[in-house]
Scaffold this motif. Structure first.
Motif, PDB file in Angstrom:
ATOM      1  N   ALA A   9       0.837  -1.206   0.000  1.00 48.81           N
ATOM      2  CA  ALA A   9       0.000   0.000   0.000  1.00 48.81           C
ATOM      3  C   ALA A   9       0.870   1.254   0.000  1.00 48.81           C
ATOM      4  CB  ALA A   9      -0.928  -0.007   1.206  1.00 48.81           C
ATOM      5  N   LEU A  10       1.955   1.231   0.750  1.00 45.09           N
ATOM      6  CA  LEU A  10       2.874   2.367   0.790  1.00 45.09           C
ATOM      7  C   LEU A  10       3.552   2.569  -0.562  1.00 45.09           C
ATOM      8  CD1 LEU A  10       4.187   4.532   2.563  1.00 45.09           C
ATOM      9  CD2 LEU A  10       5.940   2.862   3.128  1.00 45.09           C
ATOM     10  N   LEU A  12       2.364   1.636  -3.516  1.00 47.20           N
ATOM     11  CA  LEU A  12       1.345   2.100  -4.450  1.00 47.20           C
ATOM     12  C   LEU A  12       1.042   3.581  -4.236  1.00 47.20           C
ATOM     13  CD1 LEU A  12      -0.606   1.343  -6.712  1.00 47.20           C
ATOM     14  CD2 LEU A  12      -2.282   0.785  -4.938  1.00 47.20           C
ATOM     15  N   THR A  13       0.971   3.994  -2.983  1.00 47.91           N
ATOM     16  CA  THR A  13       0.742   5.401  -2.669  1.00 47.91           C
ATOM     17  C   THR A  13       1.880   6.272  -3.199  1.00 47.91           C
ATOM     18  OG1 THR A  13      -0.459   4.768  -0.670  1.00 47.91           O
ATOM     19  CG2 THR A  13       0.316   7.039  -0.798  1.00 47.91           C
ATOM     20  N   GLY A  14       3.097   5.806  -3.035  1.00 51.42           N
ATOM     21  CA  GLY A  14       4.250   6.550  -3.539  1.00 51.42           C
ATOM     22  C   GLY A  14       4.258   6.645  -5.053  1.00 51.42           C
ATOM     23  N   VAL A  16       1.600   6.486  -7.109  1.00 51.99           N
ATOM     24  CA  VAL A  16       0.522   7.388  -7.521  1.00 51.99           C
ATOM     25  C   VAL A  16       0.905   8.842  -7.243  1.00 51.99           C
ATOM     26  CG1 VAL A  16      -1.870   8.077  -7.049  1.00 51.99           C
ATOM     27  CG2 VAL A  16      -1.286   5.659  -7.311  1.00 51.99           C
ATOM     28  N   ALA A  17       1.487   9.118  -6.093  1.00 56.90           N
ATOM     29  CA  ALA A  17       1.892  10.485  -5.762  1.00 56.90           C
ATOM     30  C   ALA A  17       2.968  10.985  -6.721  1.00 56.90           C
ATOM     31  CB  ALA A  17       2.385  10.544  -4.320  1.00 56.90           C
ATOM     32  N   THR A  18       3.885  10.113  -7.112  1.00 52.43           N
ATOM     33  CA  THR A  18       4.932  10.498  -8.054  1.00 52.43           C
ATOM     34  C   THR A  18       4.330  10.850  -9.412  1.00 52.43           C
ATOM     35  OG1 THR A  18       6.551   9.099  -6.945  1.00 52.43           O
ATOM     36  CG2 THR A  18       7.028   9.730  -9.213  1.00 52.43           C
TER      37      THR A  18
END
Length: 53
Positions: A9-10, A12-14, A16-18
């Motif tokens: 999850a971390l 994937l979050t990184g 998407v944020a990138t």
């Protein structure tokens, strides 16, 4: 197993944020403004001294 899910999850979050920040930042090819490029060639600035090895 919980740690693997949290890491995924971390990650994937990184990712998407990138991608969001790259689009927001204007990451794209920019055409060269030839009016701002120097008229001289860089070879004109080279010194003509002999090189010793």
């Amino acid at each position: 197993m919980v740690i693997i899910i949290l890491l995924a999850a971390l990650a994937l979050t990184g990712l998407v944020a990138t991608l969001v920040e790259l689009r927001r930042d204007g990451f794209h090819a920019v055409a060269t403004d030839w009016t701002r490029v120097a008229e001289r060639d860089s070879i004109q600035d080279a010194e003509s001294t002999p090189a010793y090895r």
